[in-house]
Design a protein around this motif. Sequence first.
Motif, PDB file in Angstrom:
ATOM      1  N   LEU A   9       0.832  -1.223   0.000  1.00 53.35           N
ATOM      2  CA  LEU A   9       0.000   0.000   0.000  1.00 53.35           C
ATOM      3  C   LEU A   9       0.862   1.267   0.000  1.00 53.35           C
ATOM      4  N   LYS A  10       0.560   2.148  -0.946  1.00 56.50           N
ATOM      5  CA  LYS A  10       1.283   3.425  -1.025  1.00 56.50           C
ATOM      6  C   LYS A  10       0.287   4.569  -1.129  1.00 56.50           C
ATOM      7  N   LYS A  11       0.590   5.667  -0.456  1.00 54.38           N
ATOM      8  CA  LYS A  11      -0.240   6.855  -0.575  1.00 54.38           C
ATOM      9  C   LYS A  11       0.619   8.094  -0.350  1.00 54.38           C
ATOM     10  N   ARG A  12       0.516   9.032  -1.276  1.00 57.39           N
ATOM     11  CA  ARG A  12       1.234  10.294  -1.094  1.00 57.39           C
ATOM     12  C   ARG A  12       0.266  11.435  -1.337  1.00 57.39           C
ATOM     13  N   THR A  49      -4.057   7.972   7.845  1.00 55.53           N
ATOM     14  CA  THR A  49      -4.187   7.727   6.404  1.00 55.53           C
ATOM     15  C   THR A  49      -4.505   6.256   6.159  1.00 55.53           C
ATOM     16  N   LEU A  50      -3.808   5.393   6.894  1.00 57.48           N
ATOM     17  CA  LEU A  50      -4.015   3.952   6.752  1.00 57.48           C
ATOM     18  C   LEU A  50      -5.465   3.586   7.086  1.00 57.48           C
ATOM     19  N   LEU A  58     -10.378   7.279   1.580  1.00 56.61           N
ATOM     20  CA  LEU A  58      -9.246   7.727   0.767  1.00 56.61           C
ATOM     21  C   LEU A  58      -8.949   6.628  -0.252  1.00 56.61           C
ATOM     22  N   LEU A  59      -8.518   7.026  -1.433  1.00 58.70           N
ATOM     23  CA  LEU A  59      -8.141   6.024  -2.438  1.00 58.70           C
ATOM     24  C   LEU A  59      -6.628   5.852  -2.432  1.00 58.70           C
ATOM     25  N   PRO A  60      -6.164   4.615  -2.419  1.00 62.53           N
ATOM     26  CA  PRO A  60      -4.702   4.402  -2.419  1.00 62.53           C
ATOM     27  C   PRO A  60      -4.099   4.713  -3.784  1.00 62.53           C
ATOM     28  N   ASP A  61      -2.796   5.042  -3.789  1.00 61.77           N
ATOM     29  CA  ASP A  61      -2.092   5.246  -5.060  1.00 61.77           C
ATOM     30  C   ASP A  61      -1.666   3.902  -5.658  1.00 61.77           C
TER      31      ASP A  61
ATOM     32  N   ARG B 269      -9.228  10.840  -3.611  1.00 61.84           N
ATOM     33  CA  ARG B 269      -7.879  10.599  -4.126  1.00 61.84           C
ATOM     34  C   ARG B 269      -6.902  11.627  -3.547  1.00 61.84           C
ATOM     35  N   THR B 270      -7.374  12.849  -3.371  1.00 63.95           N
ATOM     36  CA  THR B 270      -6.476  13.930  -2.957  1.00 63.95           C
ATOM     37  C   THR B 270      -6.560  14.242  -1.465  1.00 63.95           C
ATOM     38  N   GLY B 271      -7.465  13.548  -0.762  1.00 63.63           N
ATOM     39  CA  GLY B 271      -7.583  13.780   0.680  1.00 63.63           C
ATOM     40  C   GLY B 271      -8.328  15.062   1.021  1.00 63.63           C
TER      41      GLY B 271
END
Lengths: 262, 277
Positions: A9-12, A49-50, A58-61, B269-271
């Motif tokens: 899992l990655k999210k930025r 975030t997790l 939230l949608l993961p990257d 997607r962007t929070g």
Amino acid sequence: MDALSIKGLKKRFLKGRKGEVRALWGIGLRVAPGEIYGVLGPNGSGKSTLVRIVATLLLPDAGEVRVFGYDVVREARKVRELIHRVSTEAAFFKKLSPMENLLYGARLYGIPGRIAARRARELFSRLGLPPERVGKPMEQLSRGQQQKVAIARAFLHPPRLLLLDEPTTGLDPRSKREVQELILELREREGTTVFLTTHDMDEADRICDRVAILDEGRIVAQGTPAALKARVSRDGAEATMEEVFFAVTGKEWRDDESTEAV
Amino acid sequence: MRAPRPFRRELIATWGFVARNIHLTKRYWGWELVWFVYSLTSSLAVAYIGLGTERLSGPGVDGNYLTLYLLVGTLVWSYLSQIFYVISEMVAWERWEGTIEYTFMAPSSRLTHLVGTSLFAVVYGVARTLLILAAAALFFDLNLVGADLGAATLWLFVGSISFTGFGILAAVMPLLFPERGVQMTNVVAALLLLISGVYYPVEVLPGWLQFLARVSPATYVIRGMRGAILEGRGLGDAARPLVLLFLGGLAMIVFGTWAFSLAERYAKRTGRLKRSG
């Protein structure tokens, strides 16, 4: 089948014009049904975030997150039927009473008002919420009472996976203890799987079957509290979770509740 | 606990949004009273311009006609703008309360969310406008003889559909722009007020504003309402514009719902879902 499985899992997040924050970077974990799994980390480590990704907020990257086999992106509606999230902030209509807030919440899950009201009264009684508070606006309740109402709301439609995002942050020691007892009791009674984030080392040690330590978006250690402590103990003396944190991150533990969580 | 059937569950959830807003209206009764007095006095002040114009211009002006002309405009606008604001600010309101993530995490569909909010907006708008009308009737000698009230009701109903679509589309802005979204919806409402002929015929506007007036559903609703109440125009005269307005309203709801779902995905997607503005 795992209650929760997370792979790669990655999210930025983009900050400003060119900057970006790597909130999660290659997270992987599995939670068994009925387990209380804690994610331990300082503020800004990526815990919230997790939880938000698991909660379909939230949608993961990149990567994959499944709740009882359902993908949180492609099968979000199915996932939402199985989960509930209680966060640090009291997500209530401040002017509405606990009962009015719970009726709203219950109806969103398809529970008729009459059944929801009866169940809400039972839960309030079990949680020790004074009857005279049930009809008062939420803003007149203490933080501890608000958090109990939040947990009662989560159990109106008992979830199979309960997401607790720092549920005891900001509570006084007595309220904190009561909420922790409640989590243990509900797991025992309902068999609910609990995925908990906290920056309270003692809380993780006390109520979690297993914990993962999250630092700068990466899991740097995971296991049972006892196993993690045994890994860093010296001379036979039992280590503390703070010592575990220091050993795996190379950083001093700072319990700074005022920092905004990522 | 046995899960209810999907359709029944969505019906219960729809009622959940309506009941929640009724509870909120009751709890914020002080503000409701303030806004009611404000709307009533604004409507009266505008309507008195009719009698004032007769006094200033002499007997060549029919003061009673002008008063009713202005009163229809101000009441219809009060109703339509109420629908617009309730729907367009549903995201901003929940952000302010801190409940938006809770609502978006529930298993009920987004369409149910929009339908429940819109249903409350219409019921609330009707109740509020009828109260203002009843209070205004105490101040003016309203002569509705010859008015086609059936046609007027139908115009209002069809107008509700159009403004529901507009409101849903405008609700996208607070979702995309947490800090500035509500300001943007207010600008949209202000523009609609200017171009829709609420207080004057749109023909007095400059050409380019008259062009914009053609895309505002309020232009047709207010014109239709005036035709039905002031001139007694029945459904025979209004059938074509009513059908067009109805179809346009439905298209706007479909387009608005689609745009909202895209905006929700972007926010996730962007929070931007959580950020408070």
